[in-house]
Design a protein around this motif. Structure first.
Motif, mmCIF file in Angstrom:
data_model
loop_
_atom_site.group_PDB
_atom_site.id
_atom_site.type_symbol
_atom_site.label_atom_id
_atom_site.label_comp_id
_atom_site.label_asym_id
_atom_site.label_seq_id
_atom_site.Cartn_x
_atom_site.Cartn_y
_atom_site.Cartn_z
ATOM 1 N N ARG A 77 0.824 -1.520 0.258
ATOM 2 C CA ARG A 77 -0.220 0.131 0.369
ATOM 3 C C ARG A 77 0.558 1.482 0.138
ATOM 4 O O ARG A 77 0.344 1.867 -0.461
ATOM 5 N N PHE A 78 2.242 1.086 -0.033
ATOM 6 C CA PHE A 78 3.061 2.085 0.358
ATOM 7 C C PHE A 78 4.203 2.669 -1.034
ATOM 8 O O PHE A 78 4.931 3.546 -0.826
ATOM 9 N N SER A 79 3.758 1.344 -1.459
ATOM 10 C CA SER A 79 4.423 1.369 -2.726
ATOM 11 C C SER A 79 6.036 1.285 -2.624
ATOM 12 O O SER A 79 6.895 1.663 -3.164
ATOM 13 N N GLN A 80 6.623 0.458 -1.535
ATOM 14 C CA GLN A 80 7.461 0.031 -1.364
ATOM 15 C C GLN A 80 8.869 -0.642 -1.750
ATOM 16 O O GLN A 80 8.717 -1.770 -2.023
ATOM 17 N N CYS A 81 9.352 -0.327 -2.965
ATOM 18 C CA CYS A 81 10.981 -0.218 -3.314
ATOM 19 C C CYS A 81 12.337 0.100 -2.703
ATOM 20 O O CYS A 81 12.160 1.527 -2.913
ATOM 21 N N PHE A 82 13.009 -0.552 -2.456
ATOM 22 C CA PHE A 82 14.035 0.263 -2.165
ATOM 23 C C PHE A 82 15.103 -0.398 -2.393
ATOM 24 O O PHE A 82 15.635 -1.266 -3.203
ATOM 25 N N LEU A 83 16.495 1.330 -2.861
ATOM 26 C CA LEU A 83 17.143 1.201 -3.517
ATOM 27 C C LEU A 83 18.365 0.131 -2.618
ATOM 28 O O LEU A 83 19.040 -0.047 -1.832
ATOM 29 N N HIS A 84 18.997 -0.542 -3.270
ATOM 30 C CA HIS A 84 20.004 -1.357 -2.760
ATOM 31 C C HIS A 84 21.295 -1.097 -3.521
ATOM 32 O O HIS A 84 22.261 -1.529 -3.523
ATOM 33 N N ASP A 85 21.821 -0.721 -5.293
ATOM 34 C CA ASP A 85 22.570 -0.851 -5.343
ATOM 35 C C ASP A 85 23.647 0.845 -5.229
ATOM 36 O O ASP A 85 23.702 1.668 -5.177
ATOM 37 N N ARG A 86 24.873 0.039 -4.701
ATOM 38 C CA ARG A 86 25.887 0.973 -4.165
ATOM 39 C C ARG A 86 26.191 2.159 -5.103
ATOM 40 O O ARG A 86 26.692 3.255 -4.553
ATOM 41 N N LEU A 87 26.477 1.599 -6.121
ATOM 42 C CA LEU A 87 27.204 2.300 -6.953
ATOM 43 C C LEU A 87 25.900 3.553 -7.560
ATOM 44 O O LEU A 87 26.244 4.780 -8.065
ATOM 45 N N VAL A 88 24.904 3.398 -7.690
ATOM 46 C CA VAL A 88 23.999 4.104 -8.086
ATOM 47 C C VAL A 88 23.653 5.143 -6.423
ATOM 48 O O VAL A 88 23.302 6.626 -6.849
ATOM 49 N N ILE A 89 24.058 4.387 -5.098
ATOM 50 C CA ILE A 89 23.422 5.556 -4.399
ATOM 51 C C ILE A 89 24.697 6.477 -4.357
ATOM 52 O O ILE A 89 24.487 7.744 -3.919
ATOM 53 N N ASP A 90 26.022 6.347 -5.011
ATOM 54 C CA ASP A 90 27.038 7.180 -4.633
ATOM 55 C C ASP A 90 26.545 7.925 -5.434
ATOM 56 O O ASP A 90 27.130 9.003 -5.179
#
Length: 277
Positions: free
Chosen positions: A14-27
């Motif tokens: 219901r919160f459309s939760q998807c969690f970013l995990h790609d370290r290169l993208v995060i940086d």
């Protein structure tokens, strides 16, 4: 998705939760935002803290708005974040960012991965608080990003394009594959930067007129403007604003919509009088 467990968290559909995990993208995202000591940093939807933690390393304090109480409690217990993070456990659509800016003592630098199902309403909500915003960096569904930056004549051009580009200079920064998230969504994403234009508070009425004009024009986009805007103006008045009355909504530039909004603001000051009470 409702039964998906990621990092010991039960993902809530219901919160459309998807969690970013790609370290290169995060940086890459953190490097684009460039948070600095002394700046007022606000995150919408920190989730599991993938962006929160690296950004918190560069600043003294960070404020996070998180609707999921379990996630808010989890972040509050993090040994590194608990000395830096203030969490507002609240629906972002009910947050008064102008008041938040006053309380925190300056313009807000806002970032976050917006839920796909309510990203557009959140963006419209931010328009009300533009005077309190320094800049914004949002991870959005690629389709939404395309609509934000669309030009007249394209299939993506619409009300969101016009209202957003009136308020902000909008720049797509980075495309993100769906594989960079868990659980994996069905769409790719784009990081988009929003730099607010200086809009005088006195133009609030013009903004409301612009919102109504574009709503009328694009809710009947197959009609010519002569017909879809007939309750506001006639063909001659459109011509005075440099607009072809026989054109359709998607063929008119933002500049011309703004001209028409100015024209109507000057002619129909009493129309919105009841809204100002």
């Amino acid at each position: 998705m409702s039964n998906y467990i990621y990092q010991m968290h039960s993902v809530r559909k219901r919160f459309s939760q998807c969690f970013l995990h790609d370290r290169l993208v995060i940086d890459a995202i953190v490097d684009v935002i460039k948070p600095q000591l002394g700046q007022i940093i606000v995150e919408i939807g920190p989730g599991l803290g993938a962006l929160t933690k690296p950004i918190a390393k560069r600043v003294k304090n960070i404020t996070a708005i998180e609707i999921d109480r379990d996630l808010a409690k989890r972040l509050a217990k993090n040994s590194f974040l608990r000395t830096k993070l203030k969490t507002i456990c609240q629906d972002v659509m009910t947050v008064d960012f102008t008041k938040l800016s006053t309380n925190l003592g300056g313009l807000l630098r806002i970032f976050g991965s917006l839920p796909y199902n309510i990203s557009t309403p959140i963006i419209f909500h931010m328009f009300k608080h533009i005077q309190s915003i320094k800049d914004m960096y949002f991870i959005l569904q690629k389709e939404v990003a395309n609509r934000l930056v669309a030009s007249p004549g394209s299939k993506d051009y619409g009300r969101l394009s016009i209202i957003s580009q009136y308020h902000f200079k909008i720049t797509p920064i980075l495309e993100i594959s769906s594989a960079s998230f868990r659980p994996i969504p069905k769409v790719n994403s784009t990081v988009v930067r929003f730099l607010p234009y200086i809009i005088e508070s006195s133009s609030t009425k013009k903004t409301r007129i612009l919102a109504i004009l574009t709503n009328l024009a694009f809710s009947q986009r197959r009609k010519t403007l002569r017909n879809s805007l007939s309750g506001f103006c006639n063909a001659q008045q459109l011509k005075e604003c440099g607009i072809d009355a026989g054109a359709r909504a998607e063929n008119i530039s933002i500049e011309h919509y703004c001209r028409l909004a100015n024209f109507l603001e000057n002619r129909f000051n009493l129309f919105f009088k009841r809204d100002e009470k």
